[in-house]
Scaffold this motif. Structure first.
Motif, PDB file in Angstrom:
ATOM      1  N   GLY A 188       0.818  -1.204   0.000  1.00 20.17           N
ATOM      2  CA  GLY A 188       0.000   0.000   0.000  1.00 20.17           C
ATOM      3  C   GLY A 188       0.853   1.255   0.000  1.00 20.17           C
ATOM      4  O   GLY A 188       0.613   2.191  -0.769  1.00 20.17           O
ATOM      5  N   ASN A 189       1.873   1.283   0.850  1.00 25.01           N
ATOM      6  CA  ASN A 189       2.735   2.462   0.905  1.00 25.01           C
ATOM      7  C   ASN A 189       3.689   2.533  -0.280  1.00 25.01           C
ATOM      8  O   ASN A 189       4.077   3.627  -0.702  1.00 25.01           O
ATOM      9  CB  ASN A 189       3.503   2.488   2.229  1.00 25.01           C
ATOM     10  CG  ASN A 189       2.635   2.995   3.363  1.00 25.01           C
ATOM     11  OD1 ASN A 189       1.847   3.918   3.180  1.00 25.01           O
ATOM     12  ND2 ASN A 189       2.759   2.385   4.530  1.00 25.01           N
ATOM     13  N   LEU A 190       4.057   1.391  -0.835  1.00 26.45           N
ATOM     14  CA  LEU A 190       4.861   1.398  -2.056  1.00 26.45           C
ATOM     15  C   LEU A 190       4.068   2.021  -3.201  1.00 26.45           C
ATOM     16  O   LEU A 190       4.583   2.864  -3.954  1.00 26.45           O
ATOM     17  CB  LEU A 190       5.277  -0.029  -2.408  1.00 26.45           C
ATOM     18  CG  LEU A 190       6.157  -0.209  -3.644  1.00 26.45           C
ATOM     19  CD1 LEU A 190       7.470   0.556  -3.501  1.00 26.45           C
ATOM     20  CD2 LEU A 190       6.424  -1.700  -3.882  1.00 26.45           C
ATOM     21  N   LEU A 191       2.808   1.640  -3.320  1.00 29.36           N
ATOM     22  CA  LEU A 191       1.951   2.215  -4.358  1.00 29.36           C
ATOM     23  C   LEU A 191       1.767   3.712  -4.144  1.00 29.36           C
ATOM     24  O   LEU A 191       1.891   4.507  -5.085  1.00 29.36           O
ATOM     25  CB  LEU A 191       0.594   1.508  -4.364  1.00 29.36           C
ATOM     26  CG  LEU A 191      -0.458   2.065  -5.327  1.00 29.36           C
ATOM     27  CD1 LEU A 191       0.039   2.015  -6.768  1.00 29.36           C
ATOM     28  CD2 LEU A 191      -1.776   1.302  -5.179  1.00 29.36           C
ATOM     29  N   ARG A 192       1.478   4.117  -2.922  1.00 26.97           N
ATOM     30  CA  ARG A 192       1.317   5.547  -2.633  1.00 26.97           C
ATOM     31  C   ARG A 192       2.596   6.314  -2.968  1.00 26.97           C
ATOM     32  O   ARG A 192       2.553   7.401  -3.553  1.00 26.97           O
ATOM     33  CB  ARG A 192       0.963   5.753  -1.167  1.00 26.97           C
ATOM     34  CG  ARG A 192      -0.407   5.264  -0.760  1.00 26.97           C
ATOM     35  CD  ARG A 192      -0.683   5.646   0.693  1.00 26.97           C
ATOM     36  NE  ARG A 192      -1.915   5.050   1.174  1.00 26.97           N
ATOM     37  CZ  ARG A 192      -1.994   3.922   1.867  1.00 26.97           C
ATOM     38  NH1 ARG A 192      -0.882   3.259   2.167  1.00 26.97           N
ATOM     39  NH2 ARG A 192      -3.154   3.445   2.269  1.00 26.97           N
ATOM     40  N   ALA A 193       3.727   5.752  -2.558  1.00 26.63           N
ATOM     41  CA  ALA A 193       5.003   6.432  -2.793  1.00 26.63           C
ATOM     42  C   ALA A 193       5.241   6.653  -4.281  1.00 26.63           C
ATOM     43  O   ALA A 193       5.576   7.766  -4.715  1.00 26.63           O
ATOM     44  CB  ALA A 193       6.145   5.616  -2.185  1.00 26.63           C
ATOM     45  N   VAL A 194       5.066   5.614  -5.066  1.00 27.04           N
ATOM     46  CA  VAL A 194       5.330   5.708  -6.500  1.00 27.04           C
ATOM     47  C   VAL A 194       4.394   6.703  -7.168  1.00 27.04           C
ATOM     48  O   VAL A 194       4.815   7.550  -7.965  1.00 27.04           O
ATOM     49  CB  VAL A 194       5.210   4.311  -7.145  1.00 27.04           C
ATOM     50  CG1 VAL A 194       5.192   4.419  -8.660  1.00 27.04           C
ATOM     51  CG2 VAL A 194       6.362   3.421  -6.688  1.00 27.04           C
ATOM     52  N   ARG A 195       3.113   6.635  -6.848  1.00 28.91           N
ATOM     53  CA  ARG A 195       2.152   7.553  -7.468  1.00 28.91           C
ATOM     54  C   ARG A 195       2.438   8.999  -7.071  1.00 28.91           C
ATOM     55  O   ARG A 195       2.405   9.902  -7.913  1.00 28.91           O
ATOM     56  CB  ARG A 195       0.720   7.164  -7.089  1.00 28.91           C
ATOM     57  CG  ARG A 195       0.225   5.892  -7.771  1.00 28.91           C
ATOM     58  CD  ARG A 195      -1.234   5.623  -7.428  1.00 28.91           C
ATOM     59  NE  ARG A 195      -2.106   6.666  -7.945  1.00 28.91           N
ATOM     60  CZ  ARG A 195      -2.740   6.602  -9.119  1.00 28.91           C
ATOM     61  NH1 ARG A 195      -2.592   5.549  -9.907  1.00 28.91           N
ATOM     62  NH2 ARG A 195      -3.528   7.589  -9.507  1.00 28.91           N
ATOM     63  N   ARG A 196       2.710   9.238  -5.810  1.00 32.25           N
ATOM     64  CA  ARG A 196       2.963  10.612  -5.378  1.00 32.25           C
ATOM     65  C   ARG A 196       4.240  11.160  -6.008  1.00 32.25           C
ATOM     66  O   ARG A 196       4.278  12.313  -6.455  1.00 32.25           O
ATOM     67  CB  ARG A 196       3.046  10.676  -3.848  1.00 32.25           C
ATOM     68  CG  ARG A 196       1.722  10.386  -3.173  1.00 32.25           C
ATOM     69  CD  ARG A 196       1.845  10.398  -1.656  1.00 32.25           C
ATOM     70  NE  ARG A 196       0.617   9.913  -1.030  1.00 32.25           N
ATOM     71  CZ  ARG A 196       0.411   9.865   0.274  1.00 32.25           C
ATOM     72  NH1 ARG A 196       1.356  10.271   1.109  1.00 32.25           N
ATOM     73  NH2 ARG A 196      -0.735   9.407   0.758  1.00 32.25           N
ATOM     74  N   ILE A 197       5.276  10.352  -6.036  1.00 33.92           N
ATOM     75  CA  ILE A 197       6.546  10.808  -6.604  1.00 33.92           C
ATOM     76  C   ILE A 197       6.382  11.167  -8.076  1.00 33.92           C
ATOM     77  O   ILE A 197       6.838  12.224  -8.535  1.00 33.92           O
ATOM     78  CB  ILE A 197       7.631   9.731  -6.423  1.00 33.92           C
ATOM     79  CG1 ILE A 197       8.042   9.640  -4.945  1.00 33.92           C
ATOM     80  CG2 ILE A 197       8.851  10.034  -7.289  1.00 33.92           C
ATOM     81  CD1 ILE A 197       8.867   8.411  -4.619  1.00 33.92           C
ATOM     82  N   ILE A 198       5.716  10.307  -8.826  1.00 29.73           N
ATOM     83  CA  ILE A 198       5.574  10.544 -10.263  1.00 29.73           C
ATOM     84  C   ILE A 198       4.563  11.647 -10.556  1.00 29.73           C
ATOM     85  O   ILE A 198       4.847  12.586 -11.303  1.00 29.73           O
ATOM     86  CB  ILE A 198       5.173   9.241 -10.986  1.00 29.73           C
ATOM     87  CG1 ILE A 198       6.331   8.242 -10.946  1.00 29.73           C
ATOM     88  CG2 ILE A 198       4.767   9.528 -12.434  1.00 29.73           C
ATOM     89  CD1 ILE A 198       6.000   6.882 -11.532  1.00 29.73           C
ATOM     90  N   GLY A 215      -2.864  11.475  -8.406  1.00 31.56           N
ATOM     91  CA  GLY A 215      -2.540  10.513  -7.367  1.00 31.56           C
ATOM     92  C   GLY A 215      -3.640  10.263  -6.380  1.00 31.56           C
ATOM     93  O   GLY A 215      -3.549   9.356  -5.571  1.00 31.56           O
ATOM     94  N   PHE A 216      -4.746  11.052  -6.437  1.00 31.24           N
ATOM     95  CA  PHE A 216      -5.755  10.872  -5.404  1.00 31.24           C
ATOM     96  C   PHE A 216      -7.174  10.788  -5.938  1.00 31.24           C
ATOM     97  O   PHE A 216      -8.123  10.955  -5.200  1.00 31.24           O
ATOM     98  CB  PHE A 216      -5.659  11.993  -4.357  1.00 31.24           C
ATOM     99  CG  PHE A 216      -4.548  11.749  -3.400  1.00 31.24           C
ATOM    100  CD1 PHE A 216      -4.735  10.995  -2.264  1.00 31.24           C
ATOM    101  CD2 PHE A 216      -3.284  12.208  -3.677  1.00 31.24           C
ATOM    102  CE1 PHE A 216      -3.689  10.728  -1.407  1.00 31.24           C
ATOM    103  CE2 PHE A 216      -2.233  11.951  -2.826  1.00 31.24           C
ATOM    104  CZ  PHE A 216      -2.440  11.210  -1.688  1.00 31.24           C
ATOM    105  N   SER A 217      -7.346  10.564  -7.226  1.00 29.67           N
ATOM    106  CA  SER A 217      -8.664  10.253  -7.736  1.00 29.67           C
ATOM    107  C   SER A 217      -8.851   8.756  -7.566  1.00 29.67           C
ATOM    108  O   SER A 217      -8.193   7.959  -8.208  1.00 29.67           O
ATOM    109  CB  SER A 217      -8.762  10.636  -9.212  1.00 29.67           C
ATOM    110  OG  SER A 217     -10.025  10.318  -9.718  1.00 29.67           O
ATOM    111  N   ARG A 218      -9.743   8.343  -6.675  1.00 32.85           N
ATOM    112  CA  ARG A 218      -9.753   6.950  -6.282  1.00 32.85           C
ATOM    113  C   ARG A 218     -11.162   6.400  -6.167  1.00 32.85           C
ATOM    114  O   ARG A 218     -12.118   7.119  -5.943  1.00 32.85           O
ATOM    115  CB  ARG A 218      -9.041   6.760  -4.949  1.00 32.85           C
ATOM    116  CG  ARG A 218      -9.649   7.563  -3.808  1.00 32.85           C
ATOM    117  CD  ARG A 218      -8.915   7.319  -2.510  1.00 32.85           C
ATOM    118  NE  ARG A 218      -7.584   7.858  -2.579  1.00 32.85           N
ATOM    119  CZ  ARG A 218      -6.665   7.657  -1.656  1.00 32.85           C
ATOM    120  NH1 ARG A 218      -6.929   6.940  -0.604  1.00 32.85           N
ATOM    121  NH2 ARG A 218      -5.472   8.184  -1.779  1.00 32.85           N
ATOM    122  N   LYS A 219     -11.252   5.089  -6.354  1.00 34.50           N
ATOM    123  CA  LYS A 219     -12.515   4.408  -6.132  1.00 34.50           C
ATOM    124  C   LYS A 219     -12.718   4.217  -4.636  1.00 34.50           C
ATOM    125  O   LYS A 219     -13.772   4.453  -4.099  1.00 34.50           O
ATOM    126  CB  LYS A 219     -12.514   3.063  -6.848  1.00 34.50           C
ATOM    127  CG  LYS A 219     -12.348   3.177  -8.367  1.00 34.50           C
ATOM    128  CD  LYS A 219     -12.148   1.807  -8.983  1.00 34.50           C
ATOM    129  CE  LYS A 219     -11.846   1.905 -10.475  1.00 34.50           C
ATOM    130  NZ  LYS A 219     -11.515   0.590 -11.060  1.00 34.50           N
TER     131      LYS A 219
END
Length: 264
Positions: A173-183, A256-260
């Protein structure tokens, strides 16, 4: 809207949003907070909402609401029962309405505390329990004030995101958040976050976070890279991050924060 210049401006942004905004969604949230959470003496919003209002103002907030309650565990459990909230795997509860997803938990059930990674004497201490330093901020609902480290806003202005507390119950979960936020926010990972990504962005985990990405976000990003190595190159290369972030910014209301729904 630009990044809040200081804590007073950040406080005003949160105050305006929570207590003065007359839109139907925020009015509904305000009613929930007043009826169910403000009866507690100490309750605070942590992370997402405050962070997003700090970095981009009202237009930047598209996340859920995370609440930590400094009250006996049984009292918070009773509230969860009254709300028909669903227990989550981290000791808290998830309450959903047609407009909002609210995660809440008793202070003493904070994962970092129960696992022995942090001490908690008061609600302010929860700022030391987040994985990302950008999430290490709270807004005390009753006292209406911000609690964060002295250089919190400077870190956001510097566009470097770092690990606050390394142990985590949700590596992917945090790996996904990290990658999306960074990019998508065109951020630079700090040394600890860089090491976390290097350690955990394996070919196997790439497939796992790609699947999670498709489940959670309206605009999936991870599968675009085809393999862990290509994704790692984009995370580590500012020029590639900027190019891809610009492309997705045209599609996302908030990168990074448009989410289902939210990663657990």
């Amino acid at each position: 809207m630009s990044i809040a210049a200081n804590e007073d401006i950040l406080k005003r942004r949160v105050d305006d949003y929570l207590w003065r905004d007359k839109s139907a969604p925020v009015s509904a949230l305000r009613a929930i907070l007043k009826e169910h959470f403000l009866p507690f003496d100490r309750v605070a919003i942590i992370g997402g909402m405050v962070r997003d209002l700090a970095r981009a103002g009202k237009r930047g907030f598209k996340s859920d609401v995370d609440l930590v309650v400094d009250a006996p565990v049984e009292d918070v459990k009773k509230l969860a029962i009254d709300l028909n909230a669903t227990p989550n795997r981290f000791g808290g509860y998830c309450y959903k309405t047609s407009r909002w997803k609210i995660d809440f938990w008793a202070l003493r059930t904070t994962w970092a505390y129960t696992e022995g990674h942090a001490s908690l004497d008061k609600i302010e201490d929860v700022t030391h329990c987040t994985f990302f330093d950008w999430d290490s901020v709270i807004y005390d609902l009753k006292r209406r004030h911000i609690v964060c480290c002295d250089d919190y806003l400077e870190r956001i202005k510097g566009k470097t995101i770092e690990v606050c507390l390394r142990p985590t119950p949700s590596v992917n979960g945090n790996l996904l958040r990290a990658v999306r936020r960074i990019i998508l926010w065109d951020l630079e990972p700090g040394p600890l976050l860089h090491a976390f990504i290097d350690e955990n962005l394996t070919d196997h985990n790439f497939q796992e976070i790609a699947k999670l990405d498709r489940t959670v976000y309206t605009w999936p990003l991870i599968a675009k890279f085809e393999c862990a190595e290509r994704l790692r190159r984009h995370v580590c290369t500012p020029e590639r991050r900027a190019e891809l972030g610009t492309e997705y910014a045209r599609q996302l209301s908030l990168p990074g924060f448009s989410r289902k729904h939210v990663v657990a």
